[in-house]
Design a protein around this motif. Sequence first.
Motif, PDB file in Angstrom:
ATOM      1  N   LYS A  99       2.321   8.606  -6.026  1.00  0.00           N
ATOM      2  CA  LYS A  99       3.127   8.493  -7.266  1.00  0.00           C
ATOM      3  C   LYS A  99       3.189   7.013  -7.723  1.00  0.00           C
ATOM      4  CE  LYS A  99       5.769  12.580  -6.255  1.00  0.00           C
ATOM      5  NZ  LYS A  99       5.149  13.636  -7.222  1.00  0.00           N
ATOM      6  N   ARG A 100       3.504   6.211  -6.879  1.00  0.00           N
ATOM      7  CA  ARG A 100       3.473   4.720  -7.567  1.00  0.00           C
ATOM      8  C   ARG A 100       2.174   4.476  -8.154  1.00  0.00           C
ATOM      9  NH1 ARG A 100       5.728   0.265  -4.414  1.00  0.00           N
ATOM     10  NH2 ARG A 100       6.418  -0.575  -6.401  1.00  0.00           N
ATOM     11  N   LEU A 129      11.245   5.411  -7.002  1.00  0.00           N
ATOM     12  CA  LEU A 129      10.081   5.603  -6.157  1.00  0.00           C
ATOM     13  C   LEU A 129      10.382   4.621  -4.848  1.00  0.00           C
ATOM     14  CD1 LEU A 129       7.128   6.581  -8.095  1.00  0.00           C
ATOM     15  CD2 LEU A 129       8.579   8.213  -6.779  1.00  0.00           C
ATOM     16  N   LEU A 131      11.163   5.151  -0.964  1.00  0.00           N
ATOM     17  CA  LEU A 131      10.590   4.967   0.015  1.00  0.00           C
ATOM     18  C   LEU A 131      11.339   4.190   0.908  1.00  0.00           C
ATOM     19  CD1 LEU A 131       7.353   3.595  -1.843  1.00  0.00           C
ATOM     20  CD2 LEU A 131       7.345   5.120   0.023  1.00  0.00           C
ATOM     21  N   LEU A 173       4.622   9.491  -1.974  1.00  0.00           N
ATOM     22  CA  LEU A 173       5.339   8.385  -2.739  1.00  0.00           C
ATOM     23  C   LEU A 173       4.478   7.483  -3.334  1.00  0.00           C
ATOM     24  CD1 LEU A 173       9.166   8.326  -1.514  1.00  0.00           C
ATOM     25  CD2 LEU A 173       8.251   9.872  -3.367  1.00  0.00           C
TER      26      LEU A 173
END
Length: 167
Positions: free
Chosen positions: A157-158, A124, A128, A154
């Motif tokens: 998601k992190r 990720l 990014l 993203l």
Amino acid sequence: MTAYEPTEQARAAAARAATLADIARRRTLTVSAWSGRELMHVAELLDIVALSLYEEEPTRPGGICDSARLALADAEITAAQTPDTGFPADFGQYVTHALDRRPLTVPARPGPTGWSLADEDAQLVAALDALHGHLDAAAAETVALALLEAVFALHGKRADLAQLSHG
């Protein structure tokens, strides 16, 4: 007395703040009630940022006025105190980047020792970094706004990965 006319950079920063406010409002549908309340607060602060950038002359180097700077700082504090919102603590850089073109950074999110999701997080982070490069090179602000949507997906998601590592 002449009316203040925002620069192209100030209009771009205002559009970015408005886009991030929209992202925050949409996220309220998928997070806990507490995080949803904090996301609404972030969105309201970003609305202040956007409006201030359009209406107020810059009072600081880099083209930002005090009310926008203060509201953005408050929004970042709220995000830092509520990490599962998916907004990184330093997300204000995405707004101010339109003004100062400082390099965008990915915040570290170290997991516990032996964190089983570190590989996923590294992927990720790499994605990014790539999106940051595209955002920096975006020729049109409409492209930049679309890239912000991907960047914040993203970041979300992190945040989800971080929650998994703690639960």
